[in-house]
Design an enzyme around this catalytic site. Structure first.
Site, PDB file in Angstrom:
ATOM      1  N   ASP A  89      -0.681  31.307  27.125  1.00 40.77           N
ATOM      2  CA  ASP A  89       0.320  31.319  28.098  1.00 40.77           C
ATOM      3  C   ASP A  89      -0.057  32.683  28.963  1.00 40.77           C
ATOM      4  O   ASP A  89      -0.693  33.719  28.489  1.00 40.77           O
ATOM      5  CB  ASP A  89       2.010  31.577  27.502  1.00 40.77           C
ATOM      6  CG  ASP A  89       2.731  31.082  28.490  1.00 40.77           C
ATOM      7  OD1 ASP A  89       2.343  30.923  29.818  1.00 40.77           O
ATOM      8  OD2 ASP A  89       3.860  30.958  28.045  1.00 40.77           O
ATOM      9  N   ASP A  92       4.074  37.710  33.411  1.00 45.58           N
ATOM     10  CA  ASP A  92       4.476  38.329  34.921  1.00 45.58           C
ATOM     11  C   ASP A  92       4.009  39.983  34.719  1.00 45.58           C
ATOM     12  O   ASP A  92       3.680  40.487  35.557  1.00 45.58           O
ATOM     13  CB  ASP A  92       5.817  37.956  35.339  1.00 45.58           C
ATOM     14  CG  ASP A  92       6.065  36.722  35.410  1.00 45.58           C
ATOM     15  OD1 ASP A  92       5.346  36.010  36.225  1.00 45.58           O
ATOM     16  OD2 ASP A  92       6.803  35.937  34.704  1.00 45.58           O
ATOM     17  N   LYS A 102       8.165  37.546  31.111  1.00 44.79           N
ATOM     18  CA  LYS A 102       7.944  36.124  31.347  1.00 44.79           C
ATOM     19  C   LYS A 102       9.164  35.490  32.193  1.00 44.79           C
ATOM     20  O   LYS A 102      10.254  35.914  32.069  1.00 44.79           O
ATOM     21  CB  LYS A 102       7.335  35.278  30.310  1.00 44.79           C
ATOM     22  CG  LYS A 102       6.176  35.790  29.534  1.00 44.79           C
ATOM     23  CD  LYS A 102       5.558  35.085  28.402  1.00 44.79           C
ATOM     24  CE  LYS A 102       5.627  33.602  28.722  1.00 44.79           C
ATOM     25  NZ  LYS A 102       4.868  33.150  29.794  1.00 44.79           N
ATOM     26  N   GLY A 105       8.213  31.244  36.386  1.00 45.36           N
ATOM     27  CA  GLY A 105       8.170  30.042  36.915  1.00 45.36           C
ATOM     28  C   GLY A 105       9.184  29.193  36.170  1.00 45.36           C
ATOM     29  O   GLY A 105       9.193  28.033  36.307  1.00 45.36           O
ATOM     30  N   GLU A 111       9.145  28.371  26.711  1.00 49.54           N
ATOM     31  CA  GLU A 111       7.820  29.274  26.129  1.00 49.54           C
ATOM     32  C   GLU A 111       8.200  30.099  25.092  1.00 49.54           C
ATOM     33  O   GLU A 111       7.182  30.244  24.220  1.00 49.54           O
ATOM     34  CB  GLU A 111       7.385  30.129  27.456  1.00 49.54           C
ATOM     35  CG  GLU A 111       6.933  29.489  28.533  1.00 49.54           C
ATOM     36  CD  GLU A 111       6.591  30.391  29.792  1.00 49.54           C
ATOM     37  OE1 GLU A 111       5.906  29.747  30.691  1.00 49.54           O
ATOM     38  OE2 GLU A 111       7.341  31.429  30.124  1.00 49.54           O
TER      39      GLU A 111
END
Length: 262
Positions: A89, A92, A102, A105, A111
């Site tokens: 994965d 950020d 993260k 998105g 996730e």
């Protein structure tokens, strides 16, 4: 290559390609969400087509699932796959201890679930995502639509007692309306500038009524693959304390470089 890639895209691509090389035949693989993860999906699709690699994938969002099917990957649910060998994965932000932010998105809930169901979490990122301390990127917090204003008020009140520099809380919007996650929830972005104690914050946030999950990934990442615009790549292993350096060649394969959504 059908077009010249910007250095940032080259960095994402080499990180993704190096991580794709970690996947072995027969593995069950979690697929992240975001622009860097999209490069990974393309690279894995290329390996399946060129090498006959036999893998099963569990995407963390509908858009990743659509892309995975498009490039020929076998897609199943987490329930069908069971435990995963590896999840790859993006992030950020990541710090020196491989703690992550993260959720840029909007898929950090899935996730985190998929990462927790994996033997290993490998993060792929360009060098710009590395930070001395987390917090410059807004921290996403997925919340229930029910009682949204109450949850937001509780979050703002909680931030007063935490070691952060900023305390602005904004509702994520898309197309003039509140953003909706794949689970039907909303996201509140916390603009903190710096998070003094990420571990404490992750625990405290999830105790607030209405909060579903936050975007802090603490003590869950095993390796980070850092890409550079000149083709260099580093693999940092937090468990072994090692750093592997190498270089990834750019392939003249147009399938990898066309119609890729950022």
């Amino acid at each position: 290559m059908s077009r010249e890639l910007a250095p940032i895209d080259k960095a994402k691509f080499v990180a993704a390609k190096r991580a794709a090389e970690m996947i072995e035949d027969g593995m069950r693989v979690g697929l992240g969400t975001g622009s860097t993860a999209a490069w990974l999906v393309r690279c894995l699709g290329d390996r399946v087509a060129m090498e006959g690699l036999n893998i099963v994938t569990v995407p963390t969002s509908t858009r990743t699932a659509d892309l995975a099917r498009e490039v020929g990957l076998k897609v199943v649910s987490l329930e069908e796959a069971g435990w995963l060998d590896m999840t790859i994965d993006g992030a950020d932000e990541f710090d020196g201890e491989l703690n992550l932010i993260k959720g840029g998105g909007g898929a950090h809930l899935r996730e985190k679930v998929v990462a927790a169901a994996s033997d290993q979490l490998v993060v792929i990122a360009d060098k710009s995502k590395e930070v001395a301390s987390l917090g410059a990127f807004p921290l996403p917090v997925e919340v229930l639509p029910f009682g949204l204003s109450t949850t937001r008020s509780l979050l703002e009140e909680t931030l007063i007692s935490l070691d952060v520099l900023g305390r602005d809380v904004t509702l994520r919007m898309k197309g003039g309306v509140p953003f909706v996650t794949d689970e039907g929830n909303h996201i509140l972005d916390l603009h903190l500038t710096r998070i003094g104690n990420p571990r404490q914050m992750a625990m405290v946030l999830n105790q607030i009524p209405g909060v579903v999950e936050n975007g802090l990934f603490i003590d869950i990442c095993d390796r980070v693959v850092v890409g550079y615009g000149d083709g260099r790549v580093e693999v940092r292993d937090i468990n072994e304390g090692s750093v592997e350096e190498g270089r990834v060649d750019f392939l003249e394969n147009e399938n990898l470089f066309t119609d890729l959504e950022e």
